[in-house]
Design an enzyme around this catalytic site. Structure first.
Site, PDB file in Angstrom:
ATOM      1  N   ARG A 100       0.850  -1.182   0.071  1.00  0.00           N
ATOM      2  CA  ARG A 100       0.150   0.284   0.027  1.00  0.00           C
ATOM      3  C   ARG A 100       1.044   1.373  -0.082  1.00  0.00           C
ATOM      4  O   ARG A 100       1.724   1.322   0.851  1.00  0.00           O
ATOM      5  CB  ARG A 100      -0.857  -0.002   1.138  1.00  0.00           C
ATOM      6  CG  ARG A 100      -1.554   1.470   1.631  1.00  0.00           C
ATOM      7  CD  ARG A 100      -2.632   1.296   2.545  1.00  0.00           C
ATOM      8  NE  ARG A 100      -3.545   0.638   2.087  1.00  0.00           N
ATOM      9  CZ  ARG A 100      -5.125   0.573   2.610  1.00  0.00           C
ATOM     10  NH1 ARG A 100      -5.213   1.381   3.729  1.00  0.00           N
ATOM     11  NH2 ARG A 100      -6.050  -0.013   2.201  1.00  0.00           N
ATOM     12  N   HIS A 127      -7.453   0.581  -6.127  1.00  0.00           N
ATOM     13  CA  HIS A 127      -7.642  -0.112  -4.989  1.00  0.00           C
ATOM     14  C   HIS A 127      -8.306  -1.516  -5.685  1.00  0.00           C
ATOM     15  O   HIS A 127      -9.413  -1.823  -5.129  1.00  0.00           O
ATOM     16  CB  HIS A 127      -8.634   0.631  -4.044  1.00  0.00           C
ATOM     17  CG  HIS A 127      -8.592   0.065  -2.618  1.00  0.00           C
ATOM     18  ND1 HIS A 127      -7.891  -1.065  -2.251  1.00  0.00           N
ATOM     19  CD2 HIS A 127      -9.179   0.382  -1.590  1.00  0.00           C
ATOM     20  CE1 HIS A 127      -7.642  -1.387  -1.082  1.00  0.00           C
ATOM     21  NE2 HIS A 127      -8.703  -0.633  -0.402  1.00  0.00           N
ATOM     22  N   CYS A 262     -16.577   1.412   1.298  1.00  0.00           N
ATOM     23  CA  CYS A 262     -15.367   0.674   1.411  1.00  0.00           C
ATOM     24  C   CYS A 262     -14.726   1.171   2.747  1.00  0.00           C
ATOM     25  O   CYS A 262     -13.982  -0.015   3.234  1.00  0.00           O
ATOM     26  CB  CYS A 262     -14.500   1.037   0.337  1.00  0.00           C
ATOM     27  SG  CYS A 262     -13.810   2.852   0.439  1.00  0.00           S
ATOM     28  N   ARG A 290     -13.633  -8.550   2.593  1.00  0.00           N
ATOM     29  CA  ARG A 290     -12.279  -8.506   1.935  1.00  0.00           C
ATOM     30  C   ARG A 290     -11.643  -9.965   2.410  1.00  0.00           C
ATOM     31  O   ARG A 290     -10.686 -10.286   1.482  1.00  0.00           O
ATOM     32  CB  ARG A 290     -11.926  -7.440   2.832  1.00  0.00           C
ATOM     33  CG  ARG A 290     -12.478  -6.013   2.621  1.00  0.00           C
ATOM     34  CD  ARG A 290     -12.128  -5.339   1.143  1.00  0.00           C
ATOM     35  NE  ARG A 290     -10.873  -5.379   0.962  1.00  0.00           N
ATOM     36  CZ  ARG A 290      -9.857  -4.565   1.193  1.00  0.00           C
ATOM     37  NH1 ARG A 290     -10.424  -3.494   1.910  1.00  0.00           N
ATOM     38  NH2 ARG A 290      -8.676  -4.490   0.813  1.00  0.00           N
TER      39      ARG A 290
HETATM   40  N1   CP Z   1     -11.287  -0.144   2.733  1.00  0.00           N
HETATM   41  C1   CP Z   1      -9.954  -0.302   3.119  1.00  0.00           C
HETATM   42  O1   CP Z   1      -9.052  -0.554   2.294  1.00  0.00           O
HETATM   43  O2   CP Z   1     -10.000   0.068   4.599  1.00  0.00           O
HETATM   44  P1   CP Z   1      -8.535   0.105   5.103  1.00  0.00           P
HETATM   45  O3   CP Z   1      -7.853   1.618   4.600  1.00  0.00           O
HETATM   46  O4   CP Z   1      -8.501   0.205   6.445  1.00  0.00           O
HETATM   47  O5   CP Z   1      -7.514  -1.069   4.679  1.00  0.00           O
HETATM   48  N1  NVA Z   2     -10.212   6.626  -1.197  1.00  0.00           N
HETATM   49  C1  NVA Z   2      -9.828   6.264  -0.143  1.00  0.00           C
HETATM   50  C2  NVA Z   2      -9.967   4.636   0.222  1.00  0.00           C
HETATM   51  C3  NVA Z   2      -9.556   4.039   1.543  1.00  0.00           C
HETATM   52  C4  NVA Z   2      -9.822   2.675   1.656  1.00  0.00           C
HETATM   53  C5  NVA Z   2      -8.227   6.819   0.387  1.00  0.00           C
HETATM   54  O1  NVA Z   2      -7.609   6.446  -0.567  1.00  0.00           O
HETATM   55  O2  NVA Z   2      -7.931   7.118   1.403  1.00  0.00           O
END
Ligand code: CP
Ligand code: NVA
Length: 305
Positions: A100, A127, A262, A290
């Site tokens: 990430r 994502h 999400c 998930r």
């Molecule tokens: N939706 C999602 O990716 O959540 P986190 O940022 O908590 O991993």
């Molecule tokens: N769009 C959001 C998604 C988090 C899961 C972000 O990138 O922060």
């Protein structure tokens, strides 16, 4: 051959459906094989995470593997070591890498220089694990009718929205996207989605009108207005106000509409607290899924020959 999962188009529609079916079997307890026995998989996250990190760590453990969480500040990367050298080193120790980070090109560089599967756990641009899992949630809910369901994404044209365009294309879904002017999703991801739609029969429709997107929708989806790595700007929040998921907007959707988020949510901003609570059960099933979807994805990536 090693397979990456950097964007949703890294899998074919046939492979995508296979993963959804597998995820359903895994969730129903029909699959218990330890596909990751003896495998070490690292997670390298430069942004916070609750769902993605924990669901991946649990998925890896349940599949018989071992997860190693790499703190950015503890890696030589934080002192300027090249991504390509980090990738080539890690490839000698571990069997998979889940990342990430901010810039999508950093992830692509990891994927290019790693000899092991690289999985995108979110970038500023995409994502894919989220959308694969969300489409699994809809598959579980609507079954064979999935391609007839009207899905509306309402809000910021961000990483999640970009990936929805590709997901709808990959699985042949009917997606309406309502974003304000100036906050549209990426035209590159839109084009990738359109190209896939030509093969799968899906359709993408972009509008600035949230009512049009939500009208008669079976599913309405939103995400935060300020993503990680973005500045909070009043001008943007103002532009997004008409896109808030509130009762007056959802009145235009089907009475049995499924609301998705999400997470994490900023209640009172992209979604009213009452709307969130009314749909909380579905939203947390979405979060639960998930785990199941990622187990199916890991099985797919690590059983390739
Ligand atoms: N939706 C999602 O990716 O959540 P986190 O940022 O908590 O991993
Ligand atoms: N769009 C959001 C998604 C988090 C899961 C972000 O990138 O922060």
């Amino acid at each position: 051959m090693k397979r990456n999962f950097v964007d949703l188009w890294d899998i074919s529609p046939e492979e995508g459906w296979l993963i959804l079916q597998d995820a359903l079997n895994i969730k129903r307890g029909l699959e218990g094989e330890k596909y990751l026995e003896g495998k070490n998989i690292a997670l390298y996250f430069t942004k916070p995470s609750t769902r993605t990190r924990v669901s991946f760590e649990v998925a890896i453990a349940q599949l018989g593997g071992r997860a190693i969480f790499l703190q950015e500040s503890n890696l030589q990367l934080s002192r300027g070591e090249d991504i390509k050298d980090t990738a080539r080193t890690l490839s000698r120790y571990i069997q998979g890498l889940i990342i990430r980070t901010d810039a999508h090109k950093k992830l692509e560089e990891f994927a290019l220089y790693s000899d092991i599967p690289v999985i995108n756990a979110l970038t500023d641009t995409a994502h894919p694990c989220q959308i694969l899992s969300d489409i699994f949630t809809l598959y579980e809910t609507f079954g064979e009718d999935l391609q007839r369901v009207k899905i509306a994404y309402v809000g910021d044209g961000n990483n999640v929205c970009n990936t929805w365009l590709v997901g709808a294309g990959l699985f042949g879904l009917k997606l309406f996207v309502a974003t304000p002017k100036g906050y549209e999703p990426s035209s590159f991801y839109y084009q990738a989605g359109e190209d896939l739609c030509k093969v799968t029969g899906g359709s993408l429709y972009l509008t600035t009108n949230p009512v049009e997107a939500v009208k008669e929708a079976h599913v309405v989806y939103t995400d935060v207005w300020v993503s990680m790595n973005q500045d909070r700007k009043e001008e943007k929040l103002e532009a997004l106000k008409p896109y808030q998921l509130r009762a007056e907007l959802l009145i235009h959707a089907r009475p049995d509409v499924k609301v998705m988020h999400c997470l994490p949510a900023r209640k009172g901003e992209e979604i009213e607290e009452e709307v969130f609570e009314a749909h909380a059960d579905f939203i947390f099933t979405q979060a639960e899924n998930r785990l199941h979807a990622q187990k199916a994805l890991l099985k797919f990536l690590f059983t390739q020959r």
